[in-house]
Design a protein around this motif. Sequence first.
Motif, PDB file in Angstrom:
ATOM      1  N   ARG A   1      54.255 -33.102   9.333  1.00 24.78           N
ATOM      2  CA  ARG A   1      52.960 -32.899   9.987  1.00 24.78           C
ATOM      3  C   ARG A   1      53.080 -33.470  11.396  1.00 24.78           C
ATOM      4  NH1 ARG A   1      48.506 -35.301   6.685  1.00 24.78           N
ATOM      5  NH2 ARG A   1      48.618 -33.315   5.589  1.00 24.78           N
TER       6      ARG A   1
ATOM      7  N   THR B   1      51.263 -38.073   4.656  1.00 22.64           N
ATOM      8  CA  THR B   1      52.372 -38.489   5.504  1.00 22.64           C
ATOM      9  C   THR B   1      52.892 -39.836   5.029  1.00 22.64           C
ATOM     10  OG1 THR B   1      50.875 -39.551   7.067  1.00 22.64           O
ATOM     11  CG2 THR B   1      51.486 -37.261   7.515  1.00 22.64           C
TER      12      THR B   1
ATOM     13  N   LEU C   1      56.068 -35.337   5.173  1.00 22.45           N
ATOM     14  CA  LEU C   1      55.038 -35.084   4.173  1.00 22.45           C
ATOM     15  C   LEU C   1      55.633 -35.193   2.772  1.00 22.45           C
ATOM     16  CD1 LEU C   1      53.095 -31.974   5.527  1.00 22.45           C
ATOM     17  CD2 LEU C   1      52.223 -34.266   5.238  1.00 22.45           C
TER      18      LEU C   1
ATOM     19  N   GLN D   1      59.434 -30.959   5.162  1.00 22.71           N
ATOM     20  CA  GLN D   1      58.054 -30.608   5.492  1.00 22.71           C
ATOM     21  C   GLN D   1      57.473 -31.761   6.307  1.00 22.71           C
ATOM     22  OE1 GLN D   1      57.516 -27.056   4.791  1.00 22.71           O
ATOM     23  NE2 GLN D   1      55.509 -27.940   4.510  1.00 22.71           N
TER      24      GLN D   1
ATOM     25  N   GLU E   1      51.150 -28.374  10.203  1.00 24.13           N
ATOM     26  CA  GLU E   1      52.243 -28.686   9.286  1.00 24.13           C
ATOM     27  C   GLU E   1      53.253 -27.556   9.304  1.00 24.13           C
ATOM     28  OE1 GLU E   1      50.511 -29.221   5.455  1.00 24.13           O
ATOM     29  OE2 GLU E   1      49.265 -30.898   6.097  1.00 24.13           O
TER      30      GLU E   1
END
Length: 129
Positions: free
Chosen positions: A16, A93, A80, A14, A26
């Motif tokens: 951003r 982050t 993330l 995951q 995201e």
Amino acid sequence: MAQQKKLHVKKGDQVRVIAGKSKGLEGKIIQVFPDDEKVIVEGVNRVKKHTKVQQAQRGGTTGGIVTQEAPIHVSNVALLVEVEKDGKKQKVTTRVGYNRVEVQKRRPDGSTYTGFRSVRIARKTGEEI
């Protein structure tokens, strides 16, 4: 021949977007291109691609305008991680670090020995990713 660079993100992470026209969005990494240092993130940097009409099998036709994700540079994304703050879980982050962890390994004959394995850690939390 240039040496392939090791990237700080992997497929399935995951992330951003921290720079560019998709800043703040995201998504999950769909594909990684280590040679070009680029990644494709789900729902980020969407572009319209015009495809030529071709005769498909069984008489169907394909073509037209297709919207798909385009690659973005790996330096424009940040990993993330979930952090608990004031009793609520938040995604923040973080940078990526590496630790060497001692593990038990097994030989083909069944005997075991101790070896080391490199694991990714989140710099903000210190937890393994």
